[in-house]
Design an enzyme around this catalytic site. Structure first.
Site, PDB file in Angstrom:
ATOM      1  N   LYS A  12       0.854  -1.188   0.000  1.00 50.01           N
ATOM      2  CA  LYS A  12       0.000   0.000   0.000  1.00 50.01           C
ATOM      3  C   LYS A  12       0.889   1.236   0.000  1.00 50.01           C
ATOM      4  CE  LYS A  12      -4.458   0.882   0.251  1.00 50.01           C
ATOM      5  NZ  LYS A  12      -5.356   0.306  -0.758  1.00 50.01           N
ATOM      6  N   THR A  57      -3.700  -5.135   0.580  1.00 51.70           N
ATOM      7  CA  THR A  57      -3.080  -3.821   0.815  1.00 51.70           C
ATOM      8  C   THR A  57      -3.972  -2.947   1.694  1.00 51.70           C
ATOM      9  OG1 THR A  57      -4.004  -2.797  -1.189  1.00 51.70           O
ATOM     10  CG2 THR A  57      -1.895  -3.949  -1.401  1.00 51.70           C
ATOM     11  N   HIS A 251      21.063  26.617 -11.521  1.00 47.86           N
ATOM     12  CA  HIS A 251      21.847  27.654 -12.175  1.00 47.86           C
ATOM     13  C   HIS A 251      21.246  29.044 -11.969  1.00 47.86           C
ATOM     14  CE1 HIS A 251      24.108  24.492 -14.058  1.00 47.86           C
ATOM     15  NE2 HIS A 251      23.034  23.999 -14.650  1.00 47.86           N
TER      16      HIS A 251
END
Length: 295
Positions: A12, A57, A251
Protein backbone atom coordinates in the site's frame (compact mmCIF):
# COMPACT_ATOMS: atom_id res chain seq x y z
CA UNK A 1 13.49 -20.57 -23.87
CA UNK A 2 11.44 -20.55 -20.68
CA UNK A 3 9.51 -17.75 -19.02
CA UNK A 4 9.78 -17.27 -15.26
CA UNK A 5 8.55 -14.81 -12.68
CA UNK A 6 11.24 -12.42 -11.52
CA UNK A 7 11.56 -10.41 -8.31
CA UNK A 8 8.28 -8.89 -7.22
CA UNK A 9 6.67 -7.02 -4.36
CA UNK A 10 3.37 -5.42 -3.53
CA UNK A 11 1.99 -3.09 -0.90
CA UNK A 12 0.00 0.00 0.00
CA UNK A 13 1.54 3.25 -1.16
CA UNK A 14 1.18 6.69 0.37
CA UNK A 15 -1.07 6.15 3.36
CA UNK A 16 -1.45 9.61 4.89
CA UNK A 17 -1.72 9.58 8.66
CA UNK A 18 -1.75 12.50 11.09
CA UNK A 19 -1.42 11.66 14.79
CA UNK A 20 -2.43 14.37 17.27
CA UNK A 21 -1.24 14.18 20.87
CA UNK A 22 -3.60 16.07 23.16
CA UNK A 23 -1.46 16.66 26.23
CA UNK A 24 -3.72 19.02 28.10
CA UNK A 25 -3.99 22.44 26.50
CA UNK A 26 -0.72 21.98 24.57
CA UNK A 27 -1.03 19.67 21.59
CA UNK A 28 1.58 18.16 19.26
CA UNK A 29 1.32 16.22 16.04
CA UNK A 30 3.10 13.90 13.63
CA UNK A 31 2.26 14.02 9.92
CA UNK A 32 3.43 11.07 7.80
CA UNK A 33 3.06 9.57 4.35
CA UNK A 34 3.68 5.82 4.68
CA UNK A 35 4.36 3.35 1.84
CA UNK A 36 4.62 -0.40 2.49
CA UNK A 37 6.11 -2.98 0.12
CA UNK A 38 6.14 -6.71 0.92
CA UNK A 39 7.75 -9.70 -0.80
CA UNK A 40 8.05 -13.41 -0.14
CA UNK A 41 6.33 -16.64 -1.18
CA UNK A 42 3.90 -14.95 -3.53
CA UNK A 43 4.45 -16.78 -6.81
CA UNK A 44 1.00 -18.40 -6.76
CA UNK A 45 -0.94 -15.15 -6.88
CA UNK A 46 0.97 -14.14 -10.02
CA UNK A 47 0.94 -17.51 -11.76
CA UNK A 48 -2.47 -18.94 -10.87
CA UNK A 49 -4.41 -16.19 -9.11
CA UNK A 50 -4.26 -18.02 -5.77
CA UNK A 51 -4.50 -15.26 -3.15
CA UNK A 52 -4.26 -17.47 -0.06
CA UNK A 53 -0.86 -16.00 0.90
CA UNK A 54 -1.73 -12.36 0.14
CA UNK A 55 -2.31 -9.86 2.93
CA UNK A 56 -4.58 -7.25 1.29
CA UNK A 57 -3.08 -3.82 0.82
CA UNK A 58 -6.18 -2.43 2.54
CA UNK A 59 -5.18 -4.39 5.65
CA UNK A 60 -1.72 -2.82 5.43
CA UNK A 61 -3.32 0.62 5.35
CA UNK A 62 -5.48 -0.19 8.36
CA UNK A 63 -2.40 -1.42 10.26
CA UNK A 64 -0.76 1.96 9.78
CA UNK A 65 -3.76 3.72 11.31
CA UNK A 66 -4.18 1.20 14.13
CA UNK A 67 -0.50 1.34 15.08
CA UNK A 68 -0.57 5.14 15.05
CA UNK A 69 -3.25 4.91 17.74
CA UNK A 70 -2.03 1.94 19.78
CA UNK A 71 1.74 2.55 19.59
CA UNK A 72 1.95 6.22 18.73
CA UNK A 73 4.52 7.70 16.36
CA UNK A 74 7.73 8.44 18.20
CA UNK A 75 9.70 9.13 15.01
CA UNK A 76 9.55 8.13 11.35
CA UNK A 77 12.37 5.63 11.86
CA UNK A 78 10.84 4.05 14.94
CA UNK A 79 7.40 3.77 13.33
CA UNK A 80 8.91 2.24 10.19
CA UNK A 81 10.76 -0.40 12.21
CA UNK A 82 7.58 -1.26 14.09
CA UNK A 83 5.58 -1.76 10.90
CA UNK A 84 8.26 -3.67 8.97
CA UNK A 85 8.84 -6.15 11.78
CA UNK A 86 5.09 -6.63 12.25
CA UNK A 87 4.39 -7.54 8.63
CA UNK A 88 7.25 -10.05 8.37
CA UNK A 89 6.86 -11.59 11.81
CA UNK A 90 3.05 -11.93 11.61
CA UNK A 91 2.74 -13.27 8.04
CA UNK A 92 4.34 -16.65 7.22
CA UNK A 93 4.33 -15.90 3.50
CA UNK A 94 6.13 -12.56 3.85
CA UNK A 95 9.92 -12.69 4.15
CA UNK A 96 10.84 -9.07 3.51
CA UNK A 97 9.26 -5.70 4.17
CA UNK A 98 10.20 -2.21 3.12
CA UNK A 99 8.53 0.77 4.73
CA UNK A 100 9.18 4.18 3.25
CA UNK A 101 8.06 7.26 5.15
CA UNK A 102 7.92 10.96 4.39
CA UNK A 103 7.55 13.14 7.48
CA UNK A 104 6.10 16.63 7.14
CA UNK A 105 7.12 19.06 9.85
CA UNK A 106 4.93 21.75 11.35
CA UNK A 107 6.01 24.91 13.17
CA UNK A 108 4.23 25.64 16.42
CA UNK A 109 2.21 28.88 16.47
CA UNK A 110 0.49 28.35 19.81
CA UNK A 111 -0.67 25.63 22.19
CA UNK A 112 -2.74 23.94 19.48
CA UNK A 113 -1.95 25.90 16.30
CA UNK A 114 0.64 25.03 13.66
CA UNK A 115 2.04 26.20 10.33
CA UNK A 116 3.30 23.68 7.78
CA UNK A 117 7.06 23.90 7.28
CA UNK A 118 7.52 23.55 3.53
CA UNK A 119 11.29 23.98 3.36
CA UNK A 120 12.23 20.29 3.20
CA UNK A 121 10.83 16.83 3.83
CA UNK A 122 12.29 14.30 6.24
CA UNK A 123 12.39 10.70 4.99
CA UNK A 124 13.04 7.26 6.40
CA UNK A 125 13.24 3.84 4.73
CA UNK A 126 13.24 0.67 6.83
CA UNK A 127 14.02 -2.79 5.46
CA UNK A 128 13.59 -6.02 7.41
CA UNK A 129 14.16 -9.61 6.29
CA UNK A 130 13.15 -11.49 9.42
CA UNK A 131 16.63 -11.37 10.95
CA UNK A 132 18.21 -8.04 10.21
CA UNK A 133 16.74 -4.55 10.06
CA UNK A 134 18.20 -1.57 8.25
CA UNK A 135 17.38 2.13 8.67
CA UNK A 136 18.09 4.71 6.01
CA UNK A 137 17.11 8.24 6.98
CA UNK A 138 17.10 11.26 4.72
CA UNK A 139 15.94 14.68 3.66
CA UNK A 140 14.61 15.89 0.30
CA UNK A 141 14.20 19.37 -1.10
CA UNK A 142 16.64 21.06 1.29
CA UNK A 143 17.33 24.25 -0.66
CA UNK A 144 20.75 25.83 0.00
CA UNK A 145 22.58 28.73 -1.65
CA UNK A 146 26.01 30.32 -1.36
CA UNK A 147 26.18 33.78 -2.98
CA UNK A 148 29.97 33.53 -3.37
CA UNK A 149 32.95 31.29 -2.48
CA UNK A 150 32.20 29.16 -5.53
CA UNK A 151 33.98 28.90 -8.88
CA UNK A 152 34.01 26.62 -11.89
CA UNK A 153 36.96 26.59 -14.26
CA UNK A 154 39.68 24.36 -15.62
CA UNK A 155 37.19 21.94 -17.18
CA UNK A 156 37.28 20.21 -20.57
CA UNK A 157 36.62 22.39 -23.62
CA UNK A 158 35.36 20.60 -26.72
CA UNK A 159 33.85 21.93 -29.98
CA UNK A 160 30.46 22.33 -28.26
CA UNK A 161 31.64 24.17 -25.16
CA UNK A 162 30.23 27.69 -24.78
CA UNK A 163 30.15 27.96 -20.98
CA UNK A 164 32.52 30.69 -19.79
CA UNK A 165 34.80 29.90 -16.88
CA UNK A 166 34.10 31.80 -13.69
CA UNK A 167 35.95 32.49 -10.46
CA UNK A 168 32.88 33.74 -8.59
CA UNK A 169 29.40 32.29 -9.00
CA UNK A 170 26.23 31.56 -7.08
CA UNK A 171 26.07 27.93 -5.97
CA UNK A 172 22.54 26.74 -5.27
CA UNK A 173 21.02 23.29 -4.91
CA UNK A 174 18.05 21.37 -3.51
CA UNK A 175 19.65 18.57 -1.51
CA UNK A 176 18.31 15.02 -1.67
CA UNK A 177 20.30 13.06 0.90
CA UNK A 178 19.99 9.65 2.50
CA UNK A 179 22.21 8.11 5.14
CA UNK A 180 22.42 4.53 6.38
CA UNK A 181 22.86 3.72 10.06
CA UNK A 182 25.25 0.99 11.14
CA UNK A 183 22.81 -0.66 13.54
CA UNK A 184 19.04 -0.33 13.34
CA UNK A 185 18.66 -1.79 16.82
CA UNK A 186 21.02 0.66 18.53
CA UNK A 187 19.80 4.00 19.83
CA UNK A 188 21.55 6.71 17.81
CA UNK A 189 24.17 8.49 19.87
CA UNK A 190 24.30 12.14 20.78
CA UNK A 191 26.44 13.94 18.20
CA UNK A 192 27.54 17.35 17.07
CA UNK A 193 24.54 19.56 16.43
CA UNK A 194 22.08 17.46 18.42
CA UNK A 195 20.80 18.35 21.85
CA UNK A 196 19.72 14.79 22.55
CA UNK A 197 20.03 11.27 21.23
CA UNK A 198 17.44 9.12 19.53
CA UNK A 199 16.30 9.17 15.92
CA UNK A 200 15.11 12.79 16.08
CA UNK A 201 18.40 13.98 17.51
CA UNK A 202 20.37 11.99 14.95
CA UNK A 203 18.34 13.45 12.09
CA UNK A 204 18.89 16.99 13.37
CA UNK A 205 22.62 16.37 13.73
CA UNK A 206 23.07 14.93 10.24
CA UNK A 207 21.04 17.71 8.65
CA UNK A 208 23.11 20.30 10.53
CA UNK A 209 26.33 18.63 9.33
CA UNK A 210 25.16 18.70 5.72
CA UNK A 211 24.30 22.39 5.94
CA UNK A 212 27.54 23.27 7.74
CA UNK A 213 29.64 21.52 5.10
CA UNK A 214 27.80 23.25 2.27
CA UNK A 215 28.13 26.71 3.77
CA UNK A 216 31.70 26.21 4.98
CA UNK A 217 33.26 24.73 1.83
CA UNK A 218 34.95 26.93 -0.76
CA UNK A 219 33.63 25.15 -3.81
CA UNK A 220 35.58 24.57 -7.01
CA UNK A 221 32.88 22.17 -8.20
CA UNK A 222 29.60 20.85 -6.92
CA UNK A 223 31.26 17.43 -6.86
CA UNK A 224 33.78 18.74 -4.32
CA UNK A 225 30.95 20.13 -2.21
CA UNK A 226 29.10 16.80 -2.38
CA UNK A 227 32.11 14.92 -1.02
CA UNK A 228 32.66 17.51 1.72
CA UNK A 229 29.04 17.11 2.85
CA UNK A 230 29.23 13.33 3.04
CA UNK A 231 32.63 13.43 4.71
CA UNK A 232 31.37 15.85 7.37
CA UNK A 233 28.48 13.56 8.27
CA UNK A 234 30.68 10.47 8.58
CA UNK A 235 33.24 12.38 10.64
CA UNK A 236 30.68 13.66 13.12
CA UNK A 237 28.36 10.63 13.24
CA UNK A 238 30.05 7.29 14.06
CA UNK A 239 26.64 5.60 13.83
CA UNK A 240 26.32 6.46 10.11
CA UNK A 241 28.16 4.27 7.57
CA UNK A 242 27.06 5.69 4.21
CA UNK A 243 25.73 8.94 2.77
CA UNK A 244 24.14 9.23 -0.66
CA UNK A 245 23.60 12.65 -2.19
CA UNK A 246 21.87 14.01 -5.28
CA UNK A 247 22.59 17.70 -5.85
CA UNK A 248 20.92 19.47 -8.75
CA UNK A 249 22.87 22.56 -9.80
CA UNK A 250 20.27 25.31 -9.63
CA UNK A 251 21.85 27.65 -12.17
CA UNK A 252 21.76 31.40 -11.55
CA UNK A 253 22.65 33.15 -14.79
CA UNK A 254 24.01 36.69 -14.94
CA UNK A 255 21.59 39.00 -16.77
CA UNK A 256 22.97 41.13 -19.61
CA UNK A 257 21.93 44.68 -18.68
CA UNK A 258 24.06 46.43 -21.31
CA UNK A 259 21.06 47.12 -23.62
CA UNK A 260 19.78 49.40 -20.84
CA UNK A 261 23.09 51.18 -20.29
CA UNK A 262 23.66 49.38 -17.01
CA UNK A 263 26.53 47.30 -15.75
CA UNK A 264 26.01 44.09 -13.82
CA UNK A 265 28.82 43.52 -11.32
CA UNK A 266 27.63 40.03 -10.38
CA UNK A 267 24.45 41.31 -8.73
CA UNK A 268 21.41 40.56 -10.93
CA UNK A 269 20.64 36.96 -11.95
CA UNK A 270 17.88 34.89 -13.47
CA UNK A 271 17.17 31.63 -11.64
CA UNK A 272 16.83 28.96 -14.34
CA UNK A 273 14.76 25.92 -13.38
CA UNK A 274 15.81 23.67 -16.30
CA UNK A 275 17.85 22.17 -17.74
CA UNK A 276 20.16 21.68 -14.79
CA UNK A 277 23.26 19.75 -13.91
CA UNK A 278 22.70 16.82 -11.55
CA UNK A 279 25.58 15.67 -9.38
CA UNK A 280 25.16 12.34 -7.56
CA UNK A 281 27.52 10.39 -5.37
CA UNK A 282 28.04 8.15 -2.36
CA UNK A 283 30.46 8.71 0.50
CA UNK A 284 31.00 5.60 2.60
CA UNK A 285 33.22 4.00 5.20
CA UNK A 286 35.54 1.38 3.76
CA UNK A 287 34.37 -1.11 6.42
CA UNK A 288 30.65 -0.42 6.04
CA UNK A 289 28.45 -3.53 6.22
CA UNK A 290 26.66 -4.28 2.94
CA UNK A 291 23.11 -2.93 2.61
CA UNK A 292 20.14 -5.26 2.57
CA UNK A 293 19.76 -4.15 -1.03
CA UNK A 294 16.88 -3.27 -3.31
CA UNK A 295 14.03 -5.72 -3.70
Amino acid sequence: MGIVLGPNRYGKAETRVVRVYRDGARHSLQDLNVSVALSGALDATHLTGDNSQVLPTDSQKNTVYAFARSHGIGSAEEFGLLLARHFVDSQPSITRARVGIEQYDWQRLGPHSFQRDGSATRTATVRYDGERAEVIAGVTGLVLLNATDSEFRGYVHDPYTTLPETGDRILATAVDATWRYADADAEPAVGTGAADGGWDGAYAAVRAALVAAFTGTYSRSLQQTLYAMGQRVLTERPDVVEVRLALPNKHHLLVDLSPFGLDNPNTVFVAADRPYGLIEGTVTRDDAPPPLGEW
